[in-house]
Write an enzyme that holds these catalytic residues in place. Structure first.
Site, PDB file in Angstrom:
ATOM      1  N   LYS A 278       0.862  -1.266   0.014  1.00 39.99           N
ATOM      2  CA  LYS A 278      -0.175   0.123   0.118  1.00 39.99           C
ATOM      3  C   LYS A 278       0.879   1.118  -0.051  1.00 39.99           C
ATOM      4  CE  LYS A 278      -2.148  -1.054   3.847  1.00 39.99           C
ATOM      5  NZ  LYS A 278      -1.617  -2.378   4.188  1.00 39.99           N
TER       6      LYS A 278
ATOM      7  N   ARG B  29      -9.241   0.598   8.758  1.00 36.39           N
ATOM      8  CA  ARG B  29      -8.931  -0.665   9.233  1.00 36.39           C
ATOM      9  C   ARG B  29     -10.120  -1.511   9.773  1.00 36.39           C
ATOM     10  NH1 ARG B  29      -3.230   0.666   9.008  1.00 36.39           N
ATOM     11  NH2 ARG B  29      -2.176  -1.365   9.293  1.00 36.39           N
TER      12      ARG B  29
ATOM     13  N   ARG C 177      11.756  -1.671  10.465  1.00 35.72           N
ATOM     14  CA  ARG C 177      10.856  -1.187  11.327  1.00 35.72           C
ATOM     15  C   ARG C 177      10.771  -2.138  12.574  1.00 35.72           C
ATOM     16  NH1 ARG C 177       5.597   0.312   8.027  1.00 35.72           N
ATOM     17  NH2 ARG C 177       4.680  -0.892   9.700  1.00 35.72           N
TER      18      ARG C 177
HETATM   19  P1  ADP Z   1       1.179  -2.216   8.124  1.00 36.32           P
HETATM   20  O1  ADP Z   1      -0.045  -1.852   7.387  1.00 36.32           O
HETATM   21  O2  ADP Z   1       2.138  -2.734   7.285  1.00 36.32           O
HETATM   22  O3  ADP Z   1       0.971  -2.850   9.416  1.00 36.32           O
HETATM   23  P2  ADP Z   1       1.100   0.550   8.792  1.00 36.32           P
HETATM   24  O4  ADP Z   1       2.299   1.413   8.510  1.00 36.32           O
HETATM   25  O5  ADP Z   1      -0.072   0.939   8.040  1.00 36.32           O
HETATM   26  O6  ADP Z   1       1.692  -0.691   8.471  1.00 36.32           O
HETATM   27  O7  ADP Z   1       0.950   0.616  10.442  1.00 36.32           O
HETATM   28  C1  ADP Z   1       1.646   0.266  11.372  1.00 36.32           C
HETATM   29  C2  ADP Z   1       0.983   0.168  12.714  1.00 36.32           C
HETATM   30  O8  ADP Z   1       0.312   1.441  12.953  1.00 36.32           O
HETATM   31  C3  ADP Z   1      -0.063  -0.788  12.651  1.00 36.32           C
HETATM   32  O9  ADP Z   1       0.196  -1.938  13.166  1.00 36.32           O
HETATM   33  C4  ADP Z   1      -1.026  -0.235  13.925  1.00 36.32           C
HETATM   34  O10 ADP Z   1      -0.573  -0.285  15.100  1.00 36.32           O
HETATM   35  C5  ADP Z   1      -1.017   1.277  13.653  1.00 36.32           C
HETATM   36  N1  ADP Z   1      -2.062   1.909  12.782  1.00 36.32           N
HETATM   37  C6  ADP Z   1      -1.872   2.348  11.379  1.00 36.32           C
HETATM   38  N2  ADP Z   1      -3.089   2.951  10.860  1.00 36.32           N
HETATM   39  C7  ADP Z   1      -4.008   2.663  12.052  1.00 36.32           C
HETATM   40  C8  ADP Z   1      -5.216   2.648  12.018  1.00 36.32           C
HETATM   41  N3  ADP Z   1      -6.017   3.212  10.980  1.00 36.32           N
HETATM   42  N4  ADP Z   1      -6.071   2.241  13.077  1.00 36.32           N
HETATM   43  C9  ADP Z   1      -5.288   1.821  13.937  1.00 36.32           C
HETATM   44  N5  ADP Z   1      -4.006   1.546  13.994  1.00 36.32           N
HETATM   45  C10 ADP Z   1      -3.308   2.014  13.096  1.00 36.32           C
END
Ligand code: ADP
Length: 219
Positions: free
Chosen positions: A13, A88, A160
């Protein structure tokens, strides 16, 4: 054009959203990136979110939704955006609809990047991210020209915290618990398009662009 990218962690994404943002000249809004920026500058939000992120859990909806509302209040969002990492779950999808409705806007296109578990693990365990610009690389799929250095800005690359195998498994589980209802939500309003994101990133990008052209409100 307002585009939402859905898909498991590792679907690409972020990679796709960054390219789309460049090509279409729209802001890329990544809730994960905004959260990581807050963690690294030690803001109140970052302090609250950090433990959830490290364990692979979702950060509570209220925190993330408030954060996104603030981002949406900035002027650049008016011309359109590519949203990555939000919504999400259904609660967030409804909150997003509500936020946009208040600004007389709506989502034009939702792309679901379907990805197999084996590909997710391979991509995330090898992922490298630039500390300075957030650019994504991969130790074998997309290696930087010089080891540990970002091709785009010369910043240093790191793994990360949540890209450790144990946490990845938890993130996939969290994702699977929520995704079916989310997909159903967007299928019902005829906005959803499904693409296989196991394929090459350049190919996936062209497919998304085609969808965006076909769904463009001006057409
Ligand atoms: P990935 O989709 O690869 O897990 P992201 O960079 O999108 O990585 O998100 C990393 C972390 O940030 C997630 O595991 C979560 O803890 C938090 N996060 C990101 N977006 C959201 C969201 N919309 N709602 C809740 N937590 C979020």
């Amino acid at each position: 054009m307002r585009i939402v990218l859905l898909g498991p962690p590792g679907a690409g994404k972020g990679t796709q959203a960054k390219e789309l943002a460049k090509r279409m000249n729209f802001p890329h809004i990544s809730t994960g990136e905004i959260l990581r920026q807050n963690v690294s500058k030690g803001s109140c939000l970052g302090k609250e979110a950090n433990a959830f992120m490290l364990s692979g859990a979702l950060v509570p909806d209220a925190l993330v939704t408030k954060m996104l509302k603030e981002r949406f209040s900035q002027a650049d969002v008016k011309k359109g955006f590519i949203l990555d990492g939000y919504p999400r779950n259904i609660n967030q999808a409804e909150a997003l609809d509500e936020m946009l409705k208040q600004a007389d806007m709506g989502i034009d296109l939702v792309v679901y990047l379907d990805t197999s578990d084996a590909v997710i693990i391979q991509r995330l365990t090898g992922r490298l991210v630039c500390k300075a610009c957030g650019g994504n690389f991969h130790s074998s799929n997309m290696p930087p020209k010089a080891k540990g250095i970002c091709d785009n800005c010369g910043g240093s690359l790191y793994q990360r915290e949540d890209d450790k195998e144990e946490t990845i498994k938890k993130r996939i589980q969290v994702y699977k618990n929520e995704v079916a209802t989310l997909i159903e939500y967007y299928r019902k309003c005829n906005k959803l398009h499904n693409l296989s994101a196991d394929l090459d990133a350049g190919f996936v990008l062209e497919e998304i662009i085609q969808l965006a052209i076909n769904d463009s409100p001006e057409v």
